[in-house]
Design a protein around this motif. Structure first.
Motif, PDB file in Angstrom:
ATOM      1  N   GLU A 107       0.934  -1.222   0.065  1.00  0.00           N
ATOM      2  CA  GLU A 107      -0.142   0.218  -0.192  1.00  0.00           C
ATOM      3  C   GLU A 107       0.747   1.225  -0.079  1.00  0.00           C
ATOM      4  O   GLU A 107       0.266   2.420  -0.168  1.00  0.00           O
ATOM      5  N   PHE A 108       1.974   1.241   0.238  1.00  0.00           N
ATOM      6  CA  PHE A 108       2.986   2.213  -0.095  1.00  0.00           C
ATOM      7  C   PHE A 108       2.618   2.766  -1.351  1.00  0.00           C
ATOM      8  O   PHE A 108       3.225   4.122  -1.848  1.00  0.00           O
ATOM      9  N   ALA A 109       2.183   2.127  -2.238  1.00  0.00           N
ATOM     10  CA  ALA A 109       1.802   2.349  -3.676  1.00  0.00           C
ATOM     11  C   ALA A 109       0.977   3.735  -3.807  1.00  0.00           C
ATOM     12  O   ALA A 109       1.258   4.184  -4.873  1.00  0.00           O
ATOM     13  N   ILE A 110       0.429   4.105  -2.618  1.00  0.00           N
ATOM     14  CA  ILE A 110      -0.211   5.285  -2.782  1.00  0.00           C
ATOM     15  C   ILE A 110       0.350   6.397  -2.926  1.00  0.00           C
ATOM     16  O   ILE A 110      -0.125   7.603  -3.474  1.00  0.00           O
ATOM     17  N   VAL A 111       1.638   6.480  -2.529  1.00  0.00           N
ATOM     18  CA  VAL A 111       2.586   7.629  -2.783  1.00  0.00           C
ATOM     19  C   VAL A 111       2.963   7.853  -4.236  1.00  0.00           C
ATOM     20  O   VAL A 111       2.706   9.020  -4.493  1.00  0.00           O
ATOM     21  N   PRO A 112       3.498   6.919  -4.830  1.00  0.00           N
ATOM     22  CA  PRO A 112       4.005   7.252  -6.293  1.00  0.00           C
ATOM     23  C   PRO A 112       2.349   7.433  -7.059  1.00  0.00           C
ATOM     24  O   PRO A 112       2.705   8.094  -8.104  1.00  0.00           O
ATOM     25  N   ILE A 113       1.289   6.774  -6.688  1.00  0.00           N
ATOM     26  CA  ILE A 113      -0.017   6.976  -7.348  1.00  0.00           C
ATOM     27  C   ILE A 113      -0.212   8.694  -7.267  1.00  0.00           C
ATOM     28  O   ILE A 113      -0.590   9.095  -8.122  1.00  0.00           O
ATOM     29  N   LEU A 114      -0.291   9.009  -5.922  1.00  0.00           N
ATOM     30  CA  LEU A 114      -0.557  10.547  -5.862  1.00  0.00           C
ATOM     31  C   LEU A 114       0.633  11.509  -6.487  1.00  0.00           C
ATOM     32  O   LEU A 114       0.108  12.558  -7.248  1.00  0.00           O
ATOM     33  N   GLN A 115       1.879  10.996  -6.952  1.00  0.00           N
ATOM     34  CA  GLN A 115       2.549  11.844  -7.598  1.00  0.00           C
ATOM     35  C   GLN A 115       2.404  11.952  -8.826  1.00  0.00           C
ATOM     36  O   GLN A 115       2.605  12.780  -9.849  1.00  0.00           O
ATOM     37  N   GLN A 116       1.659  10.643  -9.334  1.00  0.00           N
ATOM     38  CA  GLN A 116       1.323  10.620 -11.012  1.00  0.00           C
ATOM     39  C   GLN A 116       0.294  11.408 -10.968  1.00  0.00           C
ATOM     40  O   GLN A 116       0.080  11.810 -12.034  1.00  0.00           O
ATOM     41  N   LEU A 117      -0.620  11.619 -10.044  1.00  0.00           N
ATOM     42  CA  LEU A 117      -1.952  12.603 -10.144  1.00  0.00           C
ATOM     43  C   LEU A 117      -1.245  13.816  -9.945  1.00  0.00           C
ATOM     44  O   LEU A 117      -2.262  14.887 -10.135  1.00  0.00           O
ATOM     45  N   GLY A 118      -0.133  14.195  -9.766  1.00  0.00           N
ATOM     46  CA  GLY A 118       0.448  15.615  -9.802  1.00  0.00           C
ATOM     47  C   GLY A 118       0.587  16.244  -8.505  1.00  0.00           C
ATOM     48  O   GLY A 118       0.863  17.221  -8.254  1.00  0.00           O
ATOM     49  N   VAL A 119       0.479  15.393  -7.342  1.00  0.00           N
ATOM     50  CA  VAL A 119       0.369  16.000  -5.963  1.00  0.00           C
ATOM     51  C   VAL A 119       2.176  15.691  -5.452  1.00  0.00           C
ATOM     52  O   VAL A 119       2.679  14.539  -5.819  1.00  0.00           O
ATOM     53  N   SER A 120       2.500  16.670  -4.989  1.00  0.00           N
ATOM     54  CA  SER A 120       3.934  16.455  -4.359  1.00  0.00           C
ATOM     55  C   SER A 120       4.079  15.932  -3.109  1.00  0.00           C
ATOM     56  O   SER A 120       3.465  16.388  -2.158  1.00  0.00           O
ATOM     57  N   VAL A 121       4.790  14.940  -2.920  1.00  0.00           N
ATOM     58  CA  VAL A 121       4.944  14.194  -1.723  1.00  0.00           C
ATOM     59  C   VAL A 121       6.510  13.863  -1.532  1.00  0.00           C
ATOM     60  O   VAL A 121       7.037  13.475  -2.061  1.00  0.00           O
ATOM     61  N   THR A 122       6.858  14.536  -0.215  1.00  0.00           N
ATOM     62  CA  THR A 122       8.250  14.373   0.078  1.00  0.00           C
ATOM     63  C   THR A 122       8.375  13.841   1.447  1.00  0.00           C
ATOM     64  O   THR A 122       7.688  13.856   2.203  1.00  0.00           O
ATOM     65  N   PHE A 123       9.668  13.229   1.600  1.00  0.00           N
ATOM     66  CA  PHE A 123       9.979  12.554   2.885  1.00  0.00           C
ATOM     67  C   PHE A 123      11.458  13.378   3.307  1.00  0.00           C
ATOM     68  O   PHE A 123      12.150  13.506   2.879  1.00  0.00           O
ATOM     69  N   ASP A 124      11.167  13.609   4.832  1.00  0.00           N
ATOM     70  CA  ASP A 124      12.259  13.934   5.616  1.00  0.00           C
ATOM     71  C   ASP A 124      12.448  12.757   6.639  1.00  0.00           C
ATOM     72  O   ASP A 124      12.011  12.569   7.619  1.00  0.00           O
ATOM     73  N   ARG A 125      13.508  11.797   6.086  1.00  0.00           N
ATOM     74  CA  ARG A 125      13.597  10.616   6.772  1.00  0.00           C
ATOM     75  C   ARG A 125      14.175  10.719   8.270  1.00  0.00           C
ATOM     76  O   ARG A 125      14.053  10.181   9.372  1.00  0.00           O
ATOM     77  N   ASP A 126      15.120  11.770   8.235  1.00  0.00           N
ATOM     78  CA  ASP A 126      15.808  12.097   9.560  1.00  0.00           C
ATOM     79  C   ASP A 126      14.709  12.636  10.610  1.00  0.00           C
ATOM     80  O   ASP A 126      14.830  12.125  11.854  1.00  0.00           O
ATOM     81  N   ALA A 127      13.943  13.362   9.983  1.00  0.00           N
ATOM     82  CA  ALA A 127      12.689  13.563  11.188  1.00  0.00           C
ATOM     83  C   ALA A 127      11.448  12.987  11.237  1.00  0.00           C
ATOM     84  O   ALA A 127      10.595  13.153  11.788  1.00  0.00           O
ATOM     85  N   SER A 128      11.422  11.829  10.257  1.00  0.00           N
ATOM     86  CA  SER A 128      10.384  10.859  10.335  1.00  0.00           C
ATOM     87  C   SER A 128       8.959  11.671   9.874  1.00  0.00           C
ATOM     88  O   SER A 128       8.009  11.558  10.311  1.00  0.00           O
ATOM     89  N   LEU A 129       9.154  12.835   8.660  1.00  0.00           N
ATOM     90  CA  LEU A 129       8.090  13.407   8.321  1.00  0.00           C
ATOM     91  C   LEU A 129       7.941  13.168   6.851  1.00  0.00           C
ATOM     92  O   LEU A 129       8.620  12.854   6.323  1.00  0.00           O
ATOM     93  N   LEU A 130       6.422  13.317   6.523  1.00  0.00           N
ATOM     94  CA  LEU A 130       6.132  13.205   5.176  1.00  0.00           C
ATOM     95  C   LEU A 130       5.100  14.517   4.827  1.00  0.00           C
ATOM     96  O   LEU A 130       4.176  14.718   5.470  1.00  0.00           O
ATOM     97  N   THR A 131       5.630  14.978   3.630  1.00  0.00           N
ATOM     98  CA  THR A 131       4.867  16.530   3.459  1.00  0.00           C
ATOM     99  C   THR A 131       4.178  16.255   2.233  1.00  0.00           C
ATOM    100  O   THR A 131       4.628  15.861   1.131  1.00  0.00           O
TER     101      THR A 131
END
Length: 449
Positions: free
Chosen positions: A269-293
């Motif tokens: 279900e991590f596939a939701i991230v690239p699917i949203l990116q394909q739909l034009g939504v910006s999804v970025t990770f800050d792995r050091d801070a464990s954040l997804l924006t």
């Protein structure tokens, strides 16, 4: 009781992604079967993980809940004679794994569940366990829950399972196989769906010291008799639960920040991230801070897209809700497994979204419900009553779809969020969603948030 939900004009804020339900459940199981004490950090606490803990306590484990972690004293693969009934409630995973583990216990065990579970397919697992020497009988309906497992042991050998009904059958046999008297081989026929869940099982077993191997196509497995080892485990985020927050962020302009996001996951279900990116939504990770924006300045989804969900079936309802607002089309295929879930999820979403005015068609492959195609619009009138079909994931997805409609909708099944995402309504209330519990169309509402 129904939940009346008013639409919103924006969605933003900071939210915590729930920890992974399947990872928590697998960690509880390996810790239960191990010798010594294991600690599970960042575990998910919801109804279905509680059901797993209760079942494992019934199997002999001592489980202590601390703030932020579980401490589990395992049974070292040796089951005390219990001679009791183990309740799986609505959890197919708990029923299937406990039924398999009961085969190696020294005394009879009845494994049961609620009305939804008693209707689910169990025959392939029961037949596979019988091939390995288990003595199992159905109590009410043939090859359905509840069952009595007479606890006469698993001899080992080869069993056979289909790959296109439930990956939980394979997971259940894999968890019991190390405790068999001899090596176990599993042969899987047909295409294997939900491979990511099987990979999670294999990783859990390997980390716990189990000698297990799988072929590249995931159709052949070998397990040697081996002992489970205690360990400390940290659970990561659950991308099925995250999909509802991510989808809400994709439906409205703005910025949303999700915490408890490690960014590295075996979950399909991590596939939701690239699917949203394909739909034009910006999804970025800050792995050091464990954040997804999530940044979505336009707040609109346009284009024609196709998604294969054979390895991420739990986000099928989420994708249907998103597709209702894709100005173009979203075509989803490979979702045939969802007809065996708590509800037939494709048919449920199609029926309820059609009721709300969405242009959606069910797709069939050789007569089997396999996906859908939805042609979205910017908004819909709303003001309708929508059914969850007794499935918490249907409720959460329809809830999302209603947020961009022009009038408030009413939904059944809102209490069931406790099964996997207990803070769902609280999170959306924080985002400004107004909800109220109502008994009947003309009765006064009781505000929830």
């Amino acid at each position: 009781m129904l939940l009346k939900v008013a639409p919103i004009n924006s969605f933003s804020g900071t939210f915590r992604i729930p920890s992974s339900k399947p990872e928590t459940q697998r960690a509880i199981l390996t810790a239960t079967l191990a010798e010594g004490t294991s600690r599970i950090f960042n575990d998910l606490r919801c109804d279905e993980t509680q059901t797993m803990k209760n079942a494992c306590r019934a199997l002999g484990a001592t489980i202590t809940e601390h703030d932020g972690h579980l401490e589990i004293q395992g049974i070292a693969g040796t089951f005390p004679p219990i001679g009791r009934v183990i309740q799986s409630r609505g959890s197919g995973l708990v029923f299937r794994i406990v039924t398999a583990l009961a085969s190696v216990q020294p005394s009879p065990v009845v494994v049961t569940g609620d009305a939804t579970l008693r209707n689910r397919v169990m025959e392939p697992l029961l037949q596979a366990l019988r091939e390995l020497g288990a003595d199992i009988e159905s109590i009410v309906s043939e090859n359905k829950a509840p069952v009595v497992n007479w606890g006469r042991g698993l001899k080992g050998g080869t069993c056979h399972l289909p790959g296109d009904i439930s990956s939980q059958f394979i997971t259940a046999v894999l968890f019991a196989a190390p405790l068999a008297q001899g090596p176990v081989e599993i042969e899987v026929s047909g295409e294997v769906y939900s491979k990511s869940y099987i990979r999670q099982t294999l990783a859990s077993l390997t980390d716990a010291g189990i000698k297990v191997s799988a072929s590249d196509d995931m159709r052949h497995y070998q397990v040697e008799p081996s002992a489970y080892q205690a360990q400390d485990i940290t659970i990561h985020e659950d991308y099925t639960s995250a999909s509802y927050l991510l989808a809400a962020a994709a439906l409205f302009p703005g910025r949303t920040v999700l915490t408890n996001a490690y960014g590295d996951s075996m979950q399909g279900e991590f596939a939701i991230v690239p699917i949203l990116q394909q739909l034009g939504v910006s999804v970025t990770f800050d792995r050091d801070a464990s954040l997804l924006t999530v940044d979505n300045p336009p707040g609109s989804l346009r284009g024609n897209f196709e998604v294969d969900v054979r390895d991420c079936p739990n986000i099928v309802p989420t994708l249907a809700a998103l597709g209702a607002y894709v100005q173009g089309s979203l075509r989803v295929t490979g979702g045939r497994l969802t007809r065996f879930h708590k509800a037939s999820r494709i048919e449920a979403m199609a029926a309820e979204l059609t009721r709300a005015g969405v242009d959606i068609d069910v797709l069939y492959d050789n007569g089997i419900c396999d996906g859908f195609e939805v042609r979205g619009a910017r908004t819909y009138p709303g003001g309708v009553t929508l059914s969850s079909w007794g499935d918490h994931r249907i409720f959460m997805s329809l809830f999302l779809a209603g947020l961009r409609m022009r009038s408030a909708n009413r939904f059944s099944g809102f209490e069931d969020v406790r099964l996997s995402f207990p803070t769902f309504l609280e999170d959306f209330t924080t985002a400004g969603v107004r909800t109220a519990a109502v008994q009947e169309e003309n009765e006064p509402a009781q505000a929830l948030g």
